[in-house]
Write an enzyme that holds these catalytic residues in place. Structure first.
Site, PDB file in Angstrom:
ATOM      1  N   HIS A 187     -32.787  -7.308 -44.838  1.00 58.16           N
ATOM      2  CA  HIS A 187     -33.257  -7.720 -43.521  1.00 58.16           C
ATOM      3  C   HIS A 187     -32.489  -8.923 -42.991  1.00 58.16           C
ATOM      4  O   HIS A 187     -32.437  -9.141 -41.773  1.00 58.16           O
ATOM      5  CB  HIS A 187     -34.758  -7.997 -43.556  1.00 58.16           C
ATOM      6  CG  HIS A 187     -35.573  -6.750 -43.603  1.00 58.16           C
ATOM      7  ND1 HIS A 187     -36.777  -6.611 -42.940  1.00 58.16           N
ATOM      8  CD2 HIS A 187     -35.356  -5.563 -44.224  1.00 58.16           C
ATOM      9  CE1 HIS A 187     -37.266  -5.400 -43.154  1.00 58.16           C
ATOM     10  NE2 HIS A 187     -36.417  -4.754 -43.939  1.00 58.16           N
ATOM     11  N   HIS A 245     -34.852   2.651 -51.056  1.00 55.50           N
ATOM     12  CA  HIS A 245     -36.196   3.114 -51.384  1.00 55.50           C
ATOM     13  C   HIS A 245     -36.316   3.631 -52.813  1.00 55.50           C
ATOM     14  O   HIS A 245     -37.392   4.086 -53.223  1.00 55.50           O
ATOM     15  CB  HIS A 245     -36.630   4.192 -50.387  1.00 55.50           C
ATOM     16  CG  HIS A 245     -36.813   3.657 -49.000  1.00 55.50           C
ATOM     17  ND1 HIS A 245     -37.180   4.449 -47.931  1.00 55.50           N
ATOM     18  CD2 HIS A 245     -36.678   2.391 -48.506  1.00 55.50           C
ATOM     19  CE1 HIS A 245     -37.258   3.699 -46.842  1.00 55.50           C
ATOM     20  NE2 HIS A 245     -36.958   2.452 -47.166  1.00 55.50           N
TER      21      HIS A 245
END
Length: 738
Positions: A101, A269
Site C-alpha cells: 500500500h 493473497h
C-alpha cells in the site's frame, strides 16, 4: 475502449470546477479542518526536513549495516507483540500489505504516488480506509527505525520489510534497491474531488452506463482505495464483468499488465487474511481524526481489546489459503477446486466461501491454531477465474509454480520500485543486475573534448537552423522529465523515436528535420548530447545578439537509448495535454491553463522564479508550439525574436497596453492594443497574462522588467535552462555511490 488493453479512455485529464482545486482535489484541510495547521511555519520556502542540508541520505544508506538490519527485520516477523498480536504468530502478511500500500499509490498518469518518500506516514494516506490499521504496522517497525536512524529512511524500510516478509515465508524475491529519501510533510497530490470515502457509500469512478470514465491521472477506482473495491464495483459482488474491467483499468494505470495483475493478486493473497470481525461502527476514527491522547493511532476498539481478535479493516473476514504464512500455490488450487457461494462477513461485507470444503483445505484461526475456519475469496479474486483473459493466466500459474514464482517476484519488484526512476538511483547489495524495460535503460555515454564540443556547436550555428528551432528541440527533449517518478529527460534522446517526436506539442514537421541535421553533424557525440549542446549554443548566441557574452554550461556523457529498450506505450502518459512553457494547449479545458503551467513546473522541479524566467526567455526565443490551440508566435512579446532579452516582461507590464479577450477564444486568447489608437500590438494567452495579473508572479516579473536587471534576467534564465537540461543526469550525481 482501447482494443489492446481494455482500458476506457479517461479523456481530458483536467476536468472539474476550473481552478487549482481541480489539481489538488480534496485536501487535508478539507477532510480534517480541526487538525493542527503547520503551513505558517513553512514560509519563505523553508523545508520541514530536520536533517539539514549537509545530510546525504545515499551516503548514509551505503554505511548501513545491511545484513544486520535484515536479520532484525526477519526476527521481528515472529516476535508477536501483546498490544498488537501477529496473525498466526507471523507479521509477514501484515508487513506485505504495508509495503504494497505504500507503493500501490503510484500512477502512470503523472508519476505521482508510490513508496519513494514514505508518504504513508502522513494524511490523507495514513487515514485512507484501505490503509486501515497500517498505523500499527508502522509502529511495530519503530524500534528498528530508531536503532538504525539516519541510515535507513521510512520509505526504504517499508519496502525492505515487505521483501523480508515475503522471504521469511518462503516466497520469491527479485531484489531490492534503496535510496528513497524521506520527506517530512504531506506532498500535494491530486487524489480526487469526492467528498466521501469508499466506506461511506461513494460510487465507483467508472460508470459506463453514464458514459463516465476513470479520470486522469487517477488510478484507484474510489476515493480512499489503493486499487479496487474487493466486494465488487460499487460493492456489487454480482458484476463480474465490471470487476474485471475495474481491475484491468486501475492496474494498467499503475503500470501493470494482465499477467502482472494476476501474479500480484495471487501472490499477495497467498499470505495472510482479511479482517472483518466486527461492524465498522464498533471502532473509532482514522488516525488523523482521532483524539490527541491516542498518539496517532486510529481505528481503535476498546483499549483492553485492541488486537485481541476484533480487528476490522476491509470488513471481509478470512484467509485465502490453508497455509497463510507459507508461499505456495494453494491460492489457485482452491480457487479452481471449489465452487463458491456468496456469504457475508461478521462486519457485513460481501465475500465468497467455498462450498463443502475439505477440512484439509480450511485455514487455522488467526488466534487459535487448534480451530479451523473456512477460507474465502473476494469478488476481485473471483475475477481471476470469471474473466476469460485472467483465467488463462491463472490456469497457467496454477499448473506452473516456477512461472508464478518468477512472475510474482518481478511484478512485486516493479510495484515497489516503479517510481524510483533509472536503475543508477538504486543502492545496496541486492540490486538486480538485469536491466528491465520499465527502467528505461540507457547505455553509458562517452565524454568528448571541449574542442570537439565547440566545433560541433559552431557547425550547428552555421547550419542554417534557426535559434528557435534549436531551442525548441532541446526543450522538447529535456522537458519530458518529471521528478515524480524520475522518468523522461534529455538523456537517452528518446525524442527521436516517432512515438514522442510526433507529439503535437513538439511540432514534428519542424522537429524532424532539426534532429536529422543534428544527427548528420554530430560525429562521435551522442544524439542526446548533441540536442542539448545545440540548444545551449543557440541560447548563447541569442544572448550575444542581445549584447550579453555568457556561457551556457553543458554536461557531456549522455547515451542514446535503443528502440529495443524503449517502451512506447509506457511513455504515452508523459505527453503533455498542456505546456505553458511552449504556450501549448491541446484544447480548452475546465482547469485554467495557468494552473496547468504550475503543475508542469512542479513536475520539472522548478521554483516560482525559475518558472517565471523560463517562460519569459522561451517566449522571446520563439520557442512556442505551432500546434497550440492559439496558433503560431502567440505570446512572443518582442519585436526582436531570437534574442535573449527581457522584452516579454517589459512589454507585458507596459502601461500603454490594454488587453482584451479575443471573443472566439473563450477566455484563452487575448489581444494587446495600444491605448489611444487601439492598434494591435501583441497576442497572448492566459499563461502569458498571468505574470501580470497574479500579484505574486507580477512581483517576480517586475524584477526581470526593471532597468538594470537585463543581465540578471539572462543569468537566471541560463541557470534555470541548465537545471532542466540536466534534470535527469543521475549518471553523474549517483556515480559516487556505486
Amino acid at each position: 475502449m482501447d482494443a489492446k488493453t481494455g482500458s476506457i479512455s479517461g479523456g481530458c485529464p483536467f476536468t472539474g470546477n476550473g481552478d487549482m482545486r481541480d489539481l489538488l482535489g480534496r485536501t487535508n484541510r478539507d477532510w480534517w479542518p480541526d487538525a493542527l495547521q503547520l503551513d505558517i511555519l513553512t514560509i519563505e520556502g523553508r523545508s520541514a526536513d530536520p536533517m539539514g542540508e549537509d545530510y546525504d541520505y545515499c551516503e548514509a544508506f551505503n554505511a548501513l549495516d545491511y545484513a544486520a538490519i535484515k536479520n532484525d527485520i526477519k526476527a521481528l516477523m515472529t516476535d508477536s507483540q501483546e498490544w498488537w498480536p501477529a496473525d498466526y504468530g507471523h507479521y509477514g502478511p501484515f508487513f506485505i500489505r504495508m509495503a504494497w500500500h505504500a507503493a500501490g499509490t503510484y500512477r502512470t498518469g503523472d508519476g505521482r504516488g508510490g513508496a519513494s518518500s514514505g508518504q504513508q506516514r502522513f494524511a490523507p494516506l495514513n487515514s485512507w480506509p484501505d490503509n486501515g490499521n497500517l498505523d500499527k504496522a508502522r509502529r511495530l517497525l519503530w524500534p528498528i527505525k530508531k536503532k538504525y536512524g539516519k541510515h535507513i529512511s521510512w520509505a526504504d524500510l517499508f519496502v525492505l520489510t515487505g521483501n523480508m516478509a515475503i522471504e521469511s515465508m518462503g516466497g520469491p524475491v527479485f531484489g531490492f534497491g534503496g535510496g528513497r529519501k524521506d520527506v517530512f510533510e504531506p506532498e500535494m497530490v491530486y487524489w480526487g474531488t469526492e467528498e466521501q470515502w469508499v466506506d461511506t457509500g461513494a460510487e465507483t469512478r467508472i460508470q459506463p452506463d453514464e458514459g463516465k470514465a476513470l479520470e486522469n491521472p487517477l488510478a484507484a477506482i474510489q476515493m480512499g482505495l489503493i486499487y479496487v473495491n474487493p466486494e465488487g464495483p460499487g460493492g456489487n459482488p454480482h458484476d463480474a464483468e465490471g470487476m474485471a474491467r475495474d481491475m484491468r483499468e486501475t492496474f494498467a494505470r499503475m503500470a501493470m499488465n494482465d499477467e502482472e495483475t494476476v501474479a500480484l493478486t495471487a501472490g499477495g493473497h497467498a499470505f495472510g487474511k482479511c479482517h472483518g470481525a466486527k461492524p465498522a461502527d464498533t471502532f473509532g476514527k482514522a488516525p488523523e481524526g482521532e483524539a490527541l491522547h491516542t498518539m496517532g493511532f486510529g481505528w481503535l476498539t476498546d483499549p483492553e481489546e485492541i488486537g485481541k481478535g476484533h480487528i476490522t479493516t476491509s470488513g471481509i473476514e478470512g484467509a485465502w489459503t490453508p497455509n497463510p504464512t507459507e508461499w505456495g500455490n494453494d491460492y489457485f488450487r482452491l480457487l479452481f477446486k471449489y465452487e463458491y457461494e456468496l456469504t457475508e462477513s461478521p462486519a457485513g461485507a460481501k465475500q465468497w466461501t467455498p462450498i463443502d470444503p475439505e477440512e484439509a483445505d480450511m485455514a487455522p484461526d488467526a488466534r487459535d491454531p487448534s480451530k479451523k475456519v473456512p477460507t474465502i475469496m473476494t469478488t476481485a479474486d473471483m475475477a481471476l477465474k470469471r474473466d476469460p483473459e485472467y483465467r488463462k493466466i491463472s490456469e497457467r500459474f496454477r499448473d506452473d509454480q516456477a512461472a508464478l514464482d518468477d512472475a510474482f517476484a518481478r511484478a512485486w519488484f516493479k510495484l515497489t520500485h516503479r517510481d524510483m526512476g533509472p536503475k543508477i538511483r538504486y543502492l545496496g547489495p541486492d540490486v538486480p543486475s538485469e536491466d528491465l524495460i520499465w527502467q528505461d535503460p540507457i547505455p553509458a555515454g562517452t565524454q568528448q573534448s571541449e574542442s570537439v564540443v565547440q566545433a560541433f556547436a559552431d557547425k550547428v550555428l552555421d547550419s542554417g537552423l534557426s535559434i528557435s528551432s534549436l531551442v525548441k528541440a532541446a526543450w522538447a527533449s529535456a522537458s519530458t522529465y518529471r521528478n515524480s517518478d524520475h522518468r523522461g529527460g534529455a538523456n537517452g534522446a528518446h525524442i527521436r523515436f516517432d512515438a514522442i517526436k510526433n507529439w503535437a506539442v513538439n511540432d514534428p514537421e519542424e522537429l524532424g528535420p532539426v534532429l536529422d541535421k543534428l544527427d548528420e553533424l554530430r560525429g562521435d557525440i551522442s544524439l542526446a548530447d548533441a540536442i542539448v549542446i545545440a540548444g545551449s549554443a543557440a541560447v548563447e548566441k541569442a544572448a550575444r545578439d542581445a549584447g550579453f557574452d555568457i556561457t551556457v554550461p553543458v554536461t557531456i556523457g549522455r547515451g542514446d537509448a535503443s528502440e529495443e529498450h524503449f517502451d512506447a506505450e509506457s511513455w504515452e502518459p508523459l505527453e503533455p495535454f498542456a505546456d505553458g512553457f511552449r504556450n501549448y494547449l491541446k484544447t480548452k479545458a475546465q482547469v485554467k491553463t495557468e494552473d496547468m503551467l504550475v503543475d508542469r513546473a512542479n513536475l520539472l522541479g522548478l521554483s516560482i522564479p525559475e518558472m517565471t524566467v523560463l517562460v519569459g526567455g522561451l517566449r522571446v526565443l520563439g520557442a512556442v508550439s505551432k500546434h497550440a490551440e492559439h496558433g503560431t508566435s502567440i505570446g512572443v512579446l518582442t519585436n526582436r525574436p531570437g534574442k535573449l532579452t527581457n522584452d516579454f516582461f517589459t512589454n507585458l507590464l507596459d502601461m500603454g497596453t490594454l488587453w482584451e479577450v479575443v471573443d472566439e477564444s473563450g477566455d484563452e486568447e487575448f489581444v494587446g492594443r495600444k491605448r489611444g489608437d487601439r492598434s494591435e500590438l501583441w497576442r497572448a494567452t492566459r499563461t502569458d497574462l498571468v505574470f501580470g495579473s497574479n500579484s505574486q508572479l507580477r512581483a517576480i516579473a517586475e524584477v526581470y522588467a526593471e532597468d538594470g536587471n537585463e543581465r540578471k534576467f539572462v543569468n537566471d534564465f541560463v541557470a534555470a535552462w541548465t537545471k532542466v537540461m540536466d534534470a535527469d543526469r543521475f549518471d553523474l550525481t549517483y556515480a559516487k555511490y556505486h
